[in-house]
Design an enzyme around this catalytic site. Structure first.
Site, PDB file in Angstrom:
ATOM      1  N   ASP A  21     -29.180  17.498  85.136  1.00  0.00           N
ATOM      2  CA  ASP A  21     -29.114  17.525  83.671  1.00  0.00           C
ATOM      3  C   ASP A  21     -29.795  16.289  83.083  1.00  0.00           C
ATOM      4  O   ASP A  21     -29.579  15.170  83.567  1.00  0.00           O
ATOM      5  CB  ASP A  21     -27.629  17.537  83.274  1.00  0.00           C
ATOM      6  CG  ASP A  21     -27.419  17.637  81.786  1.00  0.00           C
ATOM      7  OD1 ASP A  21     -27.677  18.708  81.234  1.00  0.00           O
ATOM      8  OD2 ASP A  21     -26.982  16.630  81.169  1.00  0.00           O
ATOM      9  N   GLU A  50     -34.088  19.143  84.796  1.00  0.00           N
ATOM     10  CA  GLU A  50     -34.226  19.566  83.394  1.00  0.00           C
ATOM     11  C   GLU A  50     -35.240  18.622  82.745  1.00  0.00           C
ATOM     12  O   GLU A  50     -34.887  17.547  82.258  1.00  0.00           O
ATOM     13  CB  GLU A  50     -32.891  19.481  82.659  1.00  0.00           C
ATOM     14  CG  GLU A  50     -32.976  20.109  81.279  1.00  0.00           C
ATOM     15  CD  GLU A  50     -31.912  19.638  80.307  1.00  0.00           C
ATOM     16  OE1 GLU A  50     -31.699  20.312  79.296  1.00  0.00           O
ATOM     17  OE2 GLU A  50     -31.310  18.571  80.530  1.00  0.00           O
TER      18      GLU A  50
HETATM   19  C1  NOJ Z   1     -28.589  19.369  78.701  1.00  0.00           C
HETATM   20  C2  NOJ Z   1     -27.662  20.528  78.766  1.00  0.00           C
HETATM   21  O1  NOJ Z   1     -28.383  21.669  79.126  1.00  0.00           O
HETATM   22  C3  NOJ Z   1     -26.997  20.633  77.422  1.00  0.00           C
HETATM   23  O2  NOJ Z   1     -26.257  21.818  77.304  1.00  0.00           O
HETATM   24  C4  NOJ Z   1     -26.143  19.424  77.225  1.00  0.00           C
HETATM   25  O3  NOJ Z   1     -25.567  19.460  75.940  1.00  0.00           O
HETATM   26  C5  NOJ Z   1     -26.940  18.135  77.370  1.00  0.00           C
HETATM   27  N1  NOJ Z   1     -27.846  18.174  78.483  1.00  0.00           N
HETATM   28  C6  NOJ Z   1     -26.036  16.964  77.583  1.00  0.00           C
HETATM   29  O4  NOJ Z   1     -25.472  16.995  78.863  1.00  0.00           O
END
Ligand code: NOJ
Length: 636
Positions: free
Chosen positions: A265, A336
């Site tokens: 993430d 991500e």
């Molecule tokens: C990316 C995640 O996909 C999202 O849902 C989240 O709010 C943020 N990172 C913070 O962790």
């Protein structure tokens, strides 16, 4: 980090801004496309890989745990629900599921605020349920991947409660703490003063992506801590080696349990500028009268150079890769990674040539599926843009060197591709045909395919219409400019029965969208032309057809303004496969120039066609595709 949801302009893709800041912003110059790829790159891409590493051919299916299947009747999805649905995933042809966070959490950010990294949240089940899921999935050839939130913990995590208690505890330096600056110091802005405590303002202008200052005051320490996201998500201090050790140990805990890998993430924002320099205000954030514009949360529109993509993160990733690769079975690191261009994307692999500097196996390529032309990806006026798709698919397939692409069109943070690639004025028939084009690109290119539950059905986004129904906090604070992410997180639609078969509880955590009577697994399984059957057919072809499974890639007819066409070249002993997609609302005819693949072929046999009028054998010098049709054929 740019979540497309927050990206305003293509001209300044790294800024975080509201979707609806102003029409002036939406009408910006079109983003210049990157230069064409070289002949050598094209040649290399056209070769089959002969590499059976599982994740290179995989279909990875993202599950949002609250929304997939409820097994205990509380209106919230859970792990046993996933176990119940393994047959479905197997039939669809999924190789791995990525489960969004299911660890204990106060659920402020629905799991992305983790309070214990080595346990399961009781609302999703128990550790025994998790172990059963992994074993049962393995029995069906489906691997389980987890979501790793490394940037921040919950403020209820014991590390943070200890850290916040004093300046002298064993976790005192595990988060990013700062004294702040006196409110009357030169240079302190009114915005900073808004967040002042005890005469001290936050040390700089950094903003939370989710609204307000990124600094939160803690009286016990008389200090601020930094949070990129909600204030309940304090950022860990990755400059402290103890943090890295703790996080790596926690990852090993799950690797020892047999998980196949992690989706990391928010990994580009692990580090912040040590000098705490202010972010710049972007020029585009002023209107014609030079008034400062604000984003949907009411904050100034800033760049994020000081808190995003700092080079130090790459050292962490190299060490993490070494740790992952020490496990058997090709465990995989997915990132991500919202990045501005392919050259930046390459850095997250560790460069184009695999070596000791390897980092992520699969940083996500958001450039193809989440483009910002036309006023932002979530704006209603973005439709299929052939030029964009051809350029970025081509780059993805040809300029990553030894690296392997990961293609994605949907996730739990953005309006579903169903709505992003169609326009509200289009008919459901057109929208479905467009959704089939997206699936065709996803499953017939070389890239690892990452999909999101419900995309295979053509589930649209169902945004709340009243603020009092909103669950996602950014939708409450940003209403009505930012309505939050509930729309793409609604319950999976399994049947036309009560609660779409998702739960026995009539009060599901988000309402089941009204379209579930027709858009659901059961109904679509019975309809040969459904979106579900299209997805299933393409995934099956990707597994069984040697060229689609392992062939190289070559774009054809690159100047055609209407039809996207490419070939997957064939490994020895098999035949190449041609894919065509009509990106327009009118029938289009194409005469294929096969020179890029040096093929002497003149015709092709249909393997899959979204429109029954294009079937059987087709002559390559004249194939007519109906509006928005997708077609896949074996070359002869
Ligand atoms: C990316 C995640 O996909 C999202 O849902 C989240 O709010 C943020 N990172 C913070 O962790």
């Amino acid at each position: 980090m740019v979540y497309p949801r927050f990206a305003a302009t293509a001209a300044a893709p790294l800024l975080i801004a509201s979707l609806s800041v102003s029409c002036a912003l939406a009408q910006k110059a079109e983003k210049p496309l990157p230069p064409p790829v070289t002949a050598a790159q094209l040649k290399a891409a056209a070769l089959p890989t002969h590499d059976e590493t599982w994740w290179k051919h995989a279909v990875v299916y993202e599950i949002y745990p609250r929304s997939f299947q409820d097994s205990n009747g509380d209106g919230i999805g859970d792990l046993n629900g996933m176990t119940q649905r393994l047959d479905y995933l197997q039939k669809l042809g999924v190789d791995a599921m990525w489960i969004a966070p299911m660890f204990p959490s106060p659920q402020v950010d629905f799991g992305y605020d983790i309070s214990d990294y080595e346990a399961v949240d009781p609302q999703y089940g128990t550790m025994a349920d998790f172990d059963r899921l992994v074993a049962a999935a393995q029995g069906k050839g489906v691997k389980v991947m987890l979501d790793m939130v490394l940037n921040h913990t919950s403020d209820k995590h014991k590390w943070f409660t200890e850290s916040a208690a004093s300046r002298s505890n064993s976790k005192a330096d595990w988060y990013v703490w700062n004294d702040g600056v006196p409110v009357d110091k030169a240079g302190v802005t009114d915005y900073q003063r808004k967040f002042a405590h005890d005469g001290m303002a936050p040390p700089n202008n950094w903003e939370s992506l989710f609204g307000g200052s990124a600094w939160e005051w803690v009286p016990a320490r008389k200090q601020f801590y930094y949070h990129k996201f909600y204030k309940q998500q304090p950022d860990l201090n990755w400059r402290n080696p103890a943090v890295e050790t703790a996080m790596f140990n926690m990852m090993k805990f799950w690797l020892d349990k047999g998980v196949a890998g992690f989706r990391l993430d928010a990994v580009p924002v692990l580090f912040e500028d040590t000098q705490l320099r202010n972010e710049d205000t972007v020029v585009a954030s002023f209107d014609a009268q030079h008034n400062a514009l604000t984003n949907a949360q009411g904050d100034p529109i800033l760049n994020d150079n000081r808190t995003n993509m700092l080079p130090e993160v790459h050292d962490v990733l190299r060490r993490m890769r070494t740790m992952m690769d020490s496990y058997p079975g090709n465990r995989v690191l997915v990132g991500e990674t919202y990045l501005p261009n392919t050259a930046e994307l390459n850095k997250w692999y560790g460069g184009t040539v695999l070596s000791k500097t390897a980092e992520l196996h699969l940083p996500m390529d958001f450039l193809v599926g989440f483009h910002t032309e036309g006023g932002g990806p979530n704006s209603p006026n973005v439709s299929l843009d052939l030029k964009h798709l051809r350029t970025y698919l081509g780059e993805m397939e040809t300029t990553l060197g030894d690296n392997w692409p990961l293609l994605v069109f949907d996730n739990h943070d953005n309006v579903r591709s169903w709505d992003r690639f169609s326009r509200p004025d289009q008919s459901d028939v057109q929208k479905q045909a467009i959704a089939k084009i997206i699936a065709t690109m996803l499953y017939t290119t070389r890239a690892t395919a990452l999909t999101y539950y419900g995309a295979e059905l053509g589930m649209p986004t169902t945004t709340p219409s009243r603020v009092e129904d909103v669950q996602d906090p950014i939708g409450k604070t940003g209403w009505p400019k930012e309505k939050g992410r509930d729309g793409e997180r609604t319950p999976m639609q399994w049947t036309a029965g009560p609660q779409a078969g998702f739960s026995t509880d009539p009060k599901t955590w988000l309402p089941v969208p009204a379209d579930y009577k027709t858009i659901n697994v059961q109904t679509e399984q019975a309809d040969p032309n459904s979106m579900l059957n299209w997805s299933e057919k393409l995934i099956a072809l990707r597994r069984s057809n040697p060229a689609l499974h392992d062939g190289g890639f070559a774009m054809l007819n690159t100047s055609d303004p209407n039809i996207l066409s490419y070939v997957r070249t064939a490994p020895t002993g098999s035949t190449p496969v041609l894919t065509l997609m009509n990106m327009t609302a009118q029938p289009q005819t194409i005469s294929l120039d096969m020179k890029p693949v040096d093929a002497k072929m003149t015709k092709a046999t249909t393997l899959a066609s979204s429109d029954p009028s294009v079937s059987g054998t087709q002559m390559l010098n004249s194939i007519t595709l109906p509006a928005y049709a997708s077609w896949v054929g074996s070359l002869q």
